[in-house]
Design a protein around this motif. Structure first.
Motif, short mmCIF file in Angstrom:
data_model
loop_
_atom_site.label_atom_id
_atom_site.label_comp_id
_atom_site.label_asym_id
_atom_site.label_seq_id
_atom_site.Cartn_x
_atom_site.Cartn_y
_atom_site.Cartn_z
N ARG A 215 0.82 -1.21 0.00
CA ARG A 215 0.00 0.00 0.00
C ARG A 215 0.85 1.27 0.00
N GLY A 216 2.15 1.09 -0.09
CA GLY A 216 3.04 2.24 0.06
C GLY A 216 2.80 3.35 -0.93
N TYR A 217 2.22 3.01 -2.08
CA TYR A 217 2.01 4.03 -3.10
C TYR A 217 0.54 4.38 -3.27
N THR A 218 -0.30 3.99 -2.31
CA THR A 218 -1.69 4.42 -2.39
C THR A 218 -1.74 5.93 -2.27
N GLY A 219 -2.49 6.53 -3.13
CA GLY A 219 -2.52 7.98 -3.21
C GLY A 219 -1.83 8.51 -4.44
N MET A 220 -0.98 7.66 -5.07
CA MET A 220 -0.30 8.08 -6.29
C MET A 220 -1.30 8.37 -7.41
N ASP A 221 -2.46 7.72 -7.35
CA ASP A 221 -3.46 7.93 -8.39
C ASP A 221 -3.98 9.36 -8.40
N ALA A 222 -3.76 10.09 -7.29
CA ALA A 222 -4.19 11.48 -7.25
C ALA A 222 -3.50 12.31 -8.33
N ILE A 223 -2.29 11.92 -8.70
CA ILE A 223 -1.56 12.65 -9.74
C ILE A 223 -2.32 12.59 -11.06
N GLY A 224 -2.76 11.39 -11.42
CA GLY A 224 -3.51 11.25 -12.66
C GLY A 224 -4.87 11.91 -12.61
N GLN A 225 -5.52 11.82 -11.45
CA GLN A 225 -6.85 12.41 -11.32
C GLN A 225 -6.82 13.93 -11.38
N LEU A 226 -5.66 14.50 -11.09
CA LEU A 226 -5.51 15.96 -11.15
C LEU A 226 -4.96 16.44 -12.48
N ALA A 227 -4.90 15.54 -13.46
CA ALA A 227 -4.33 15.91 -14.76
C ALA A 227 -5.11 17.06 -15.40
N GLY A 228 -6.40 17.12 -15.12
CA GLY A 228 -7.21 18.19 -15.69
C GLY A 228 -6.84 19.57 -15.18
N GLU A 229 -6.13 19.63 -14.05
CA GLU A 229 -5.71 20.91 -13.49
C GLU A 229 -4.34 21.34 -14.02
N ALA A 230 -3.64 20.44 -14.71
CA ALA A 230 -2.29 20.73 -15.18
C ALA A 230 -2.32 21.47 -16.51
N GLU A 231 -1.34 22.34 -16.72
CA GLU A 231 -1.25 23.08 -17.97
C GLU A 231 -0.70 22.20 -19.09
N MET A 232 0.24 21.30 -18.75
CA MET A 232 0.82 20.37 -19.73
C MET A 232 0.78 18.96 -19.16
N PRO A 233 -0.40 18.36 -19.09
CA PRO A 233 -0.54 17.07 -18.39
C PRO A 233 0.29 15.94 -18.97
N LEU A 234 0.50 15.93 -20.29
CA LEU A 234 1.26 14.83 -20.89
C LEU A 234 2.72 14.84 -20.45
N ILE A 235 3.19 15.99 -20.00
CA ILE A 235 4.56 16.10 -19.51
C ILE A 235 4.60 16.13 -17.98
N GLN A 236 3.72 16.93 -17.40
CA GLN A 236 3.77 17.14 -15.95
C GLN A 236 3.35 15.91 -15.15
N VAL A 237 2.35 15.19 -15.63
CA VAL A 237 1.87 14.01 -14.89
C VAL A 237 2.94 12.92 -14.81
N PRO A 238 3.58 12.53 -15.93
CA PRO A 238 4.65 11.52 -15.81
C PRO A 238 5.80 11.98 -14.93
N ARG A 239 6.18 13.25 -15.04
CA ARG A 239 7.27 13.76 -14.21
C ARG A 239 6.90 13.70 -12.73
N ALA A 240 5.68 14.11 -12.43
CA ALA A 240 5.24 14.07 -11.03
C ALA A 240 5.20 12.65 -10.50
N ALA A 241 4.76 11.71 -11.34
CA ALA A 241 4.70 10.31 -10.92
C ALA A 241 6.09 9.76 -10.65
N LEU A 242 7.05 10.07 -11.54
CA LEU A 242 8.42 9.60 -11.35
C LEU A 242 9.04 10.20 -10.09
#
Length: 331
Positions: A92-119
């Protein structure tokens, strides 16, 4: 209340419960105002976390060296049931990581910012997890962790030289980090409800946006109601278990979806997943590992499954009602 008891301060459960309700309402108000205000608070907490826990606790503790040899450190003789429980918690150590993807709609450049944030989050989580686990097993008695898991990091800080100076600031940061995690949950889950409603999978009122703040106030109100309902019993570990199992189910489905999308060639983003025969290795590995974690978590926390079942049935009922009414996506 459990954390404050470490300082010799004993808070009645009724007071602690009232405080938790107040925090839930305050987070609702903060997320209602807007994502930028929520993000500013989270940034401040993240910096404080890195300084006090990452640098002054984990890094300092590892620099001083461990006192017992790995891999068991001071936790020798732990029984098989506890090992299984440990594996379930590790999954369960990474539970909550899905919040990054769910917030993609708030990002200006989601295709770049979401993968970077996840990494970034995964890398920091792994570094923290390995360091904290080693220090915990080396410096803190196993029974202490079992009886007071919420204060495990505080116990590590107390075991360090001049640890008495770290006890109070680390305790404060731990409490604020939990609040920040709840804040992320508010934002992410409300956006998920909004997105599902916008796609026609939930009733349209979930996609309602506040006239002034332009935030999904109806979805946020639903999240608040759910939070208050879960806080009412006063069992914080029950909430954690429910959330963890639900998140693992989500991760299994996401991993399977990744395999399907990569196979179809419909995945777009700044990062590419390695494949063999058109099958995503990341998706395959994720499906196997998260399924194992889900099985272990279910095995060790089977008594809470009825709550998960009710939650799933409620979601299914909402989705079916939307389909019967012919709710379409919102353009």
């Amino acid at each position: 209340a459990d954390m404050l008891s470490g300082y010799g301060i004993y808070v009645p459960h009724a007071v602690a419960r009232a405080l938790s309700f107040a925090v839930a309402v305050a987070l609702f108000a903060l997320t209602l105002i807007g994502i930028k205000e929520s993000a500013k608070f989270s940034v401040v907490m993240a910096v404080a976390d890195i300084v006090l826990i990452g640098a002054m606790t984990v890094a300092l503790g590892l620099a001083l060296g461990v006192r017992t040899p790995p891999p068991y450190f001071s936790w020798q003789g732990v029984g098989a049931p506890d090992v299984l429980a440990g594996f379930s918690y590790a999954s369960r150590g990474y539970t909550g990581m899905d919040a990054i993807g769910q917030l993609a709609g708030e990002a200006e450049m989601p295709l770049i910012q979401v993968p970077r944030a996840a990494l970034l989050a995964a890398g920091m989580g792994a570094a923290y997890g390995i360091g904290l686990t080693a220090l915990l097993m080396d410096r803190v008695n196993y029974q202490v962790v079992v009886m007071h898991p919420a204060t495990a990091v505080l116990a590590i800080a107390s075991s360090l030289p001049l640890g008495y100076l770290l006890r109070f600031p680390v305790g404060v940061i731990m409490a604020l980090i939990q609040i920040t995690a709840a804040l992320a949950g508010y934002v992410a889950f409300s956006r998920l409800l909004y997105r599902l409603a916008a796609d026609g999978l939930l009733p349209k009122f979930f996609a309602s946006v506040h006239r002034r703040f332009r935030t999904p106030h109806v979805s946020l109100a639903v999240v608040l109601a759910m939070a208050l309902a879960l806080l009412a019993p006063g069992e914080i570990y029950l909430i954690a278990d429910i959330y963890a199992i639900g998140s693992l189910v989500n991760y299994v489905l996401v991993s399977l979806s990744l395999i399907v999308e990569v196979k179809k060639g419909g995945l777009y983003g700044a990062l590419r997943t390695p494949t063999i025969g058109g099958i995503s290795l990341v998706g395959l590995l994720g499906a196997v590992l998260t399924s194992a974690g889900l099985i272990l978590s279910t095995f060790t926390r089977y008594k809470e499954l009825w709550i998960i079942a009710l939650w799933a049935l409620a979601g299914l009922a909402l989705m079916l009602s939307s389909r019967k009414k012919g709710v379409g996506s919102i353009k």
